[in-house]
Design an enzyme around this catalytic site. Sequence first.
Site, short mmCIF file in Angstrom:
data_model
loop_
_atom_site.label_atom_id
_atom_site.label_comp_id
_atom_site.label_asym_id
_atom_site.label_seq_id
_atom_site.Cartn_x
_atom_site.Cartn_y
_atom_site.Cartn_z
N THR A 3 0.84 -1.19 0.00
CA THR A 3 0.00 0.00 0.00
C THR A 3 0.88 1.24 0.00
O THR A 3 1.87 1.31 0.73
CB THR A 3 -0.93 0.03 1.22
OG1 THR A 3 -1.88 -1.04 1.11
CG2 THR A 3 -1.71 1.34 1.29
N PHE B 12 1.19 5.16 0.83
CA PHE B 12 0.66 6.21 1.68
C PHE B 12 1.27 7.55 1.27
O PHE B 12 2.40 7.59 0.76
CB PHE B 12 1.00 5.96 3.15
CG PHE B 12 0.32 4.76 3.75
CD1 PHE B 12 -0.76 4.92 4.60
CD2 PHE B 12 0.75 3.47 3.48
CE1 PHE B 12 -1.39 3.82 5.17
CE2 PHE B 12 0.13 2.37 4.04
CZ PHE B 12 -0.96 2.55 4.89
#
Length: 281
Positions: A171, A173
């Site tokens: 992921t 960010f």
Amino acid sequence: MTTVAYQGEPGSNSATVAQALFPRGRELPCTGFEQALDAVTLGDADVAVIPVDNSTAGRVADVHHLLPESGLFIVAEYFLAIRFDLMGVPGTSFEQVECVRSHVHALGQCRKVLREGGWRTLVSDDTAGAAREVAELGDPRHAALAPPAAARLYGLEVLRAEVEDDPDNTTRFVVLSRDPRVAPDGGEPTMTSLFFCVRNISSALYKALGGFASSGVNLTKIESYQMGAGLNPSRFYVEIEGHPDEPRVALALQELRFFSSEVRVLGTYPAHPHRLKGRAG
């Protein structure tokens, strides 16, 4: 001391990123992305750590609607390898589980183990929150899919480790601030995020993006989304490699502005090492 807002509870992936980037910071958990961004806008926090996309599940819903309207600037990016453990109250066996709780994205990233167990699922606001709920229930029929830190934090037992479908699950960010803190153009790899809306003329999108191709600027992401109902023109979120002060990037942005009704640079920041590693591979 830097105050870091994030969506979720202690033990979540967002909390892990906040601790990695600001190890001496004060954490400010928030119930939603909008609340985390508002905390920075209102001065309750210095920065917000927000997930924007996942290698398996794609972009995080609503975030790209919120970023342009927040008035904040992207000042850094961070790639986190995502690990989910199946966890339950101490003494629970894999066979006792009947229901698994987690955030909707985590459930979507662990489909294999969910199919194997044949369990029903319940959507929680947050992965770490799901672990807390299971700990509070104290029922061996309920388990959670959550990051390893959540098991330690809430006193749960890991029934099976690393159950994510994709071992390369990652992921991305971004860190947002009221201060743009534009990264200097010092020759180091730099990313620029921007938002634009094309003019209502024929081939506007093609012409607006043509400057990036003719100037040799690499477009790493382009996403469209609609604001409001009706026939409003689409808005676009774009990420490019380069700094606005570079002549080739400046030329591309000049052409983009000519064919757009609105262009807003959301941030210029150093490229994370994960991005460079991926390019080398």
